[in-house]
Enzyme design. Structure first.
Site, PDB file in Angstrom:
ATOM      1  N   TYR A 142      12.003 -11.385  -0.739  1.00  0.00           N
ATOM      2  CA  TYR A 142      11.784 -10.159   0.040  1.00  0.00           C
ATOM      3  C   TYR A 142      13.049  -9.302   0.115  1.00  0.00           C
ATOM      4  O   TYR A 142      12.948  -8.076   0.202  1.00  0.00           O
ATOM      5  CB  TYR A 142      11.207 -10.492   1.423  1.00  0.00           C
ATOM      6  CG  TYR A 142       9.787 -10.985   1.288  1.00  0.00           C
ATOM      7  CD1 TYR A 142       8.746 -10.103   1.042  1.00  0.00           C
ATOM      8  CD2 TYR A 142       9.500 -12.347   1.314  1.00  0.00           C
ATOM      9  CE1 TYR A 142       7.451 -10.551   0.845  1.00  0.00           C
ATOM     10  CE2 TYR A 142       8.203 -12.809   1.127  1.00  0.00           C
ATOM     11  CZ  TYR A 142       7.187 -11.909   0.896  1.00  0.00           C
ATOM     12  OH  TYR A 142       5.906 -12.358   0.683  1.00  0.00           O
ATOM     13  N   GLN A 158      -2.335  -1.816   2.645  1.00  0.00           N
ATOM     14  CA  GLN A 158      -2.003  -3.224   2.422  1.00  0.00           C
ATOM     15  C   GLN A 158      -0.545  -3.333   1.977  1.00  0.00           C
ATOM     16  O   GLN A 158      -0.022  -4.435   1.844  1.00  0.00           O
ATOM     17  CB  GLN A 158      -2.905  -3.807   1.335  1.00  0.00           C
ATOM     18  CG  GLN A 158      -4.373  -3.805   1.719  1.00  0.00           C
ATOM     19  CD  GLN A 158      -5.268  -4.098   0.519  1.00  0.00           C
ATOM     20  OE1 GLN A 158      -5.493  -5.241   0.169  1.00  0.00           O
ATOM     21  NE2 GLN A 158      -5.757  -3.051  -0.103  1.00  0.00           N
ATOM     22  N   ASN A 159       0.073  -2.196   1.734  1.00  0.00           N
ATOM     23  CA  ASN A 159       1.431  -2.206   1.186  1.00  0.00           C
ATOM     24  C   ASN A 159       2.465  -2.463   2.275  1.00  0.00           C
ATOM     25  O   ASN A 159       2.306  -2.022   3.414  1.00  0.00           O
ATOM     26  CB  ASN A 159       1.744  -0.874   0.494  1.00  0.00           C
ATOM     27  CG  ASN A 159       0.801  -0.623  -0.663  1.00  0.00           C
ATOM     28  OD1 ASN A 159       0.139  -1.550  -1.129  1.00  0.00           O
ATOM     29  ND2 ASN A 159       0.733   0.616  -1.116  1.00  0.00           N
ATOM     30  N   VAL A 160       3.533  -3.136   1.879  1.00  0.00           N
ATOM     31  CA  VAL A 160       4.604  -3.419   2.831  1.00  0.00           C
ATOM     32  C   VAL A 160       5.765  -2.438   2.648  1.00  0.00           C
ATOM     33  O   VAL A 160       6.778  -2.533   3.330  1.00  0.00           O
ATOM     34  CB  VAL A 160       5.084  -4.888   2.720  1.00  0.00           C
ATOM     35  CG1 VAL A 160       3.946  -5.831   3.123  1.00  0.00           C
ATOM     36  CG2 VAL A 160       5.578  -5.230   1.326  1.00  0.00           C
ATOM     37  N   ASP A 161       5.604  -1.493   1.714  1.00  0.00           N
ATOM     38  CA  ASP A 161       6.640  -0.459   1.557  1.00  0.00           C
ATOM     39  C   ASP A 161       6.444   0.624   2.622  1.00  0.00           C
ATOM     40  O   ASP A 161       5.466   0.595   3.381  1.00  0.00           O
ATOM     41  CB  ASP A 161       6.612   0.116   0.124  1.00  0.00           C
ATOM     42  CG  ASP A 161       5.329   0.892  -0.191  1.00  0.00           C
ATOM     43  OD1 ASP A 161       4.935   1.759   0.614  1.00  0.00           O
ATOM     44  OD2 ASP A 161       4.723   0.643  -1.261  1.00  0.00           O
ATOM     45  N   HIS A 216      -0.471  -5.763   6.162  1.00  0.00           N
ATOM     46  CA  HIS A 216       0.240  -6.957   5.676  1.00  0.00           C
ATOM     47  C   HIS A 216       1.722  -6.968   6.026  1.00  0.00           C
ATOM     48  O   HIS A 216       2.498  -7.658   5.386  1.00  0.00           O
ATOM     49  CB  HIS A 216       0.032  -7.100   4.161  1.00  0.00           C
ATOM     50  CG  HIS A 216      -1.410  -7.342   3.782  1.00  0.00           C
ATOM     51  ND1 HIS A 216      -1.904  -7.114   2.526  1.00  0.00           N
ATOM     52  CD2 HIS A 216      -2.456  -7.794   4.529  1.00  0.00           C
ATOM     53  CE1 HIS A 216      -3.205  -7.425   2.511  1.00  0.00           C
ATOM     54  NE2 HIS A 216      -3.554  -7.822   3.715  1.00  0.00           N
ATOM     55  N   GLY A 249      -6.038   2.525  -5.284  1.00  0.00           N
ATOM     56  CA  GLY A 249      -5.106   1.557  -5.870  1.00  0.00           C
ATOM     57  C   GLY A 249      -5.129   0.170  -5.276  1.00  0.00           C
ATOM     58  O   GLY A 249      -4.074  -0.421  -5.060  1.00  0.00           O
TER      59      GLY A 249
HETATM   60  N1  APR Z   1      -2.714   4.513  -9.487  1.00  0.00           N
HETATM   61  C1  APR Z   1      -3.759   3.938  -8.818  1.00  0.00           C
HETATM   62  N2  APR Z   1      -4.096   2.653  -8.943  1.00  0.00           N
HETATM   63  C2  APR Z   1      -3.353   1.890  -9.779  1.00  0.00           C
HETATM   64  C3  APR Z   1      -2.252   2.407 -10.503  1.00  0.00           C
HETATM   65  C4  APR Z   1      -1.947   3.787 -10.337  1.00  0.00           C
HETATM   66  N3  APR Z   1      -0.944   4.376 -10.975  1.00  0.00           N
HETATM   67  N4  APR Z   1      -1.715   1.398 -11.241  1.00  0.00           N
HETATM   68  C5  APR Z   1      -2.452   0.301 -10.975  1.00  0.00           C
HETATM   69  N5  APR Z   1      -3.434   0.587 -10.097  1.00  0.00           N
HETATM   70  C6  APR Z   1      -4.477  -0.289  -9.527  1.00  0.00           C
HETATM   71  C7  APR Z   1      -4.871  -1.474 -10.372  1.00  0.00           C
HETATM   72  O1  APR Z   1      -5.830  -1.077 -11.358  1.00  0.00           O
HETATM   73  C8  APR Z   1      -5.447  -2.430  -9.329  1.00  0.00           C
HETATM   74  O2  APR Z   1      -6.829  -2.199  -9.119  1.00  0.00           O
HETATM   75  O3  APR Z   1      -3.982  -0.847  -8.332  1.00  0.00           O
HETATM   76  C9  APR Z   1      -4.664  -2.056  -8.064  1.00  0.00           C
HETATM   77  C10 APR Z   1      -3.633  -3.076  -7.647  1.00  0.00           C
HETATM   78  O4  APR Z   1      -4.264  -4.282  -7.305  1.00  0.00           O
HETATM   79  P1  APR Z   1      -3.427  -5.522  -6.774  1.00  0.00           P
HETATM   80  O5  APR Z   1      -2.248  -5.756  -7.660  1.00  0.00           O
HETATM   81  O6  APR Z   1      -4.381  -6.643  -6.585  1.00  0.00           O
HETATM   82  O7  APR Z   1      -2.840  -5.012  -5.367  1.00  0.00           O
HETATM   83  P2  APR Z   1      -3.555  -4.945  -3.952  1.00  0.00           P
HETATM   84  O8  APR Z   1      -5.017  -4.741  -4.089  1.00  0.00           O
HETATM   85  O9  APR Z   1      -2.792  -3.985  -3.125  1.00  0.00           O
HETATM   86  O10 APR Z   1      -3.301  -6.425  -3.410  1.00  0.00           O
HETATM   87  C11 APR Z   1      -3.715  -6.756  -2.122  1.00  0.00           C
HETATM   88  O11 APR Z   1      -2.629  -8.863  -2.308  1.00  0.00           O
HETATM   89  O12 APR Z   1      -0.878 -10.264  -2.902  1.00  0.00           O
HETATM   90  C12 APR Z   1      -1.446  -9.525  -1.903  1.00  0.00           C
HETATM   91  O13 APR Z   1      -0.439  -8.972   0.074  1.00  0.00           O
HETATM   92  C13 APR Z   1      -0.553  -8.517  -1.242  1.00  0.00           C
HETATM   93  O14 APR Z   1      -1.207  -6.485  -0.118  1.00  0.00           O
HETATM   94  C14 APR Z   1      -1.349  -7.231  -1.303  1.00  0.00           C
HETATM   95  C15 APR Z   1      -2.770  -7.735  -1.497  1.00  0.00           C
END
Ligand code: APR
Length: 233
Positions: free
Chosen positions: A54, A87-90, A105, A171
């Site tokens: 982190y 869901q983002n931590v940023d 999160h 996203g």
């Molecule tokens: N613009 C929009 N969407 C995008 C882009 C972009 N430029 N690039 C990638 N993506 C999409 C991908 O296609 C995917 O569907 O963003 C999504 C990211 O999915 P994950 O990596 O699974 O992230 P997320 O859904 O936020 O994960 C949820 O999982 O590990 C945990 O705690 C963590 O909050 C996180 C949670």
């Protein structure tokens, strides 16, 4: 009273700022094991590794900037009561100017007591080291909700979804619950939009923009503004 736009965001909205997503082919979970760095068990086994993971994320956050996807959502605030559920931590939504952001999160720029989840402190972009103590004398840990831990903000998030006049998803792969279940709280008559370059499974009708947030969010914002002008006319 202004109509409510509720926006659920995931790692994809920050991808064009240079922050890796989790489950894409170049995602963080290809480089690290979830069990090692994002579970209470992983932290118990090797706290130094988890703190370092982190600390790296936090240092990277200091180097990046919000992108057009984050910025476009701010445009809606003039005419709507906009709530971002992320869901983002940023902190890129806040830095872009969004005023109502609910973190499901946790937040990288905060730390908390190991013992008391409610004893939270701002740490900015500083590292957390072994030996750093919270006010109750216990070790500081990242203010991050790990897998297997409760998600305290899910209830206020569900209440917001129930009140949504418009619902936007940007996203997220919709893989992680309870966040992915929030869409079920949105009233059936509420128009829903989804922005993601990949096909994301959702169990209700949505208008899909299969493209990156940098271009797709603007199209959704334009459409919502247009729909409201039509309603008001
Ligand atoms: N613009 C929009 N969407 C995008 C882009 C972009 N430029 N690039 C990638 N993506 C999409 C991908 O296609 C995917 O569907 O963003 C999504 C990211 O999915 P994950 O990596 O699974 O992230 P997320 O859904 O936020 O994960 C949820 O999982 O590990 C945990 O705690 C963590 O909050 C996180 C949670």
């Amino acid at each position: 009273m202004k109509k409510k736009v509720i926006v659920l965001t995931g790692a994809g909205i920050s991808a064009e700022s240079g922050i890796s997503t989790f489950r894409d082919s170049d995602g963080l979970w290809e480089q690290y094991r979830v069990e090692d760095v994002a579970t209470p068990e992983g932290y118990e086994k090797d706290p130094a590794l988890v703190l370092d993971f982190y600390n790296q994320r936090r240092r990277q956050l200091q180097e990046v900037e919000p992108n057009e996807g984050h910025r476009q959502l701010v445009r809606l605030e003039k005419d709507f009561d906009v709530h971002i559920i992320t869901q983002n931590v940023d902190n890129l939504h806040e830095r872009a100017g969004s005023s109502q952001v609910l973190h499901l999160h946790g937040e990288l720029t905060k730390a908390r007591s190991e013992r008391n989840p409610n004893l939270i402190t701002d740490i900015g972009y500083n590292d957390i080291h072994l030996g750093d103590k919270a006010d109750d004398g216990t070790q500081l840990r990242p203010h991050i909700v790990w897998f297997g831990e409760a998600v305290p903000n899910i209830e206020p998030a569900a209440e917001l979804c129930e009140q949504a006049d418009f619902f936007v998803v940007v996203g997220t792969s919709m893989n992680v619950y309870p966040a992915a279940g929030l869409i079920h709280y949105v009233p059936r008559s509420t128009p829903c939009f989804l922005v993601d370059p990949k096909a994301v499974p959702v169990s209700r009708p949505v208008t899909i923009f299969q493209e990156k947030a940098g271009t797709g969010v603007k199209k959704v914002v334009d459409q919502i503004l247009l729909m409201c002008e039509c309603v008001n006319a």
